[in-house]
Design an enzyme around this catalytic site. Structure first.
Site, short mmCIF file in Angstrom:
data_model
loop_
_atom_site.label_atom_id
_atom_site.label_comp_id
_atom_site.label_asym_id
_atom_site.label_seq_id
_atom_site.Cartn_x
_atom_site.Cartn_y
_atom_site.Cartn_z
CB CYS A 184 -40.16 43.58 49.70
SG CYS A 184 -39.70 41.94 50.36
CD GLN A 206 -20.52 23.75 66.43
OE1 GLN A 206 -20.85 22.95 65.57
NE2 GLN A 206 -20.01 23.39 67.61
CG HIS A 219 -24.73 27.26 63.03
ND1 HIS A 219 -24.58 26.28 64.00
CD2 HIS A 219 -24.06 26.81 61.94
CE1 HIS A 219 -23.85 25.29 63.51
NE2 HIS A 219 -23.52 25.58 62.27
CB SER A 237 -22.04 16.35 70.10
OG SER A 237 -22.90 16.94 69.15
#
Length: 303
Positions: A205, A125, A143, A244
């Site tokens: 861009c 994560q 992530h 957690s």
């Protein structure tokens, strides 16, 4: 959201014991994790707690309560130029600390266990890239990674190092570079510094640049989620290290493993949202614990 239904309860069909909500005694916990890893085929799900020994703070303390820092949400970032200026000003000041962080004993031990066949897959994560830096190049970064940047307009990707040079050219060296770094790589800055900060556009861009990470309020790409489900399905057990499990993006894999009857073990300082699904839950120092396990099990012939 996971397309799978919720499991009906903790434990698994193979007779894994129900969770000990007060935590397993250290000696028994270490022995239980050793036996789990000795059988091989263990998928690892890591969180911020694995990187604290590298100097990167986590979002929550031992109580599981969120620290005072509130991260930027995807909705804030995309809706407001002022929010993007605040994000990039603070992130530019703090990113160097993340870039200079090095894998700790825990990351290196996970890679040793992977090479020995004890660990079959690593899902993290974390966005710090430390599993990759330790040699686990196929770790799935759930992530994303702070060392990459993506354009929200054309999808062009570039390195964070390149953007850092451009931001330095536009703004000079950050005067907040010595401040305390937050878990997502930013620091608190005075309003005047934020207001004067100049943002760099996409070189392809001219569009809006965003770190190639999943912000709070943003969905993890579906193909990445499915890849993680496949890795859990292919594993014999799931070992959670330093998380957690406060957000669904990681918790869903614990629930899925438990529903499929796979043993789940959690090593974390403080309670987690996945405790009810774990047959073993322990609070142990990750660096020292994983190093000891790698010393014991780092050779496929060792038990």
């Amino acid at each position: 959201m996971s397309p799978h239904p919720e499991p009906h309860g903790p434990g698994g069909r193979d007779g894994a014991p129900p969770a000990a909500h007060e935590g397993t005694p250290p000696g028994a916990a270490l022995d239980g994790i050793r036996r789990l890893l000795a059988g091989g085929g263990v998928a690892v799900l890591s969180g911020a707690g694995l990187s604290t020994e590298s100097g990167i703070p986590d979002y929550r303390g031992a109580t599981g309560r969120r620290r005072r820092h509130t991260p930027m949400t995807y909705q804030e970032f995309t809706a407001s130029e002022a929010a993007r200026r605040r994000y990039w000003a603070r992130s530019h000041a703090g990113w160097r600390a993340i870039a200079e962080a090095r894998p700790n004993a825990g990351h290196r031990a996970v890679e040793r266990l992977r090479r020995a066949g004890r660990v079959s897959a690593v899902i993290t994560q974390n966005v710090d890239g430390l599993h990759r830096a330790a040699g686990t190049v196929d770790a799935v970064e759930l992530h994303g990674g702070l060392d990459r940047v993506v354009c929200l307009g054309c999808g062009h990707r570039s390195t964070r190092a390149e953007l850092d040079r451009r931001l330095h050219d536009l703004n000079g060296a950050s005067r907040g570079a010595q401040a305390r770094v937050n878990p997502d790589g930013d620091v608190e800055l005075p309003d005047a510094l934020v207001a004067a900060f100049r943002i760099a556009p996409c070189t392809a861009c001219g569009g809006i640049l965003k770190p190639d990470v999943v912000f709070f309020g943003e969905n993890v790409p579906k193909d990445r989620v499915q890849q993680c489900y496949d890795l859990v399905d292919g594993a014999r057990a799931l070992l959670v290290l330093g998380s957690s499990l406060a957000v669904l993006s990681g918790l869903r894999f614990v629930r899925h493993a438990a529903r499929e009857g796979k043993p789940v073990a959690i090593v974390n300082q403080g309670t987690t949202r996945g405790d009810e699904y774990a047959g073993l839950r322990a609070a142990l120092p990750l660096g020292a614990t994983l190093s000891a396990l790698a010393d014991r099990l780092g050779d496929p012939g060792d038990e």
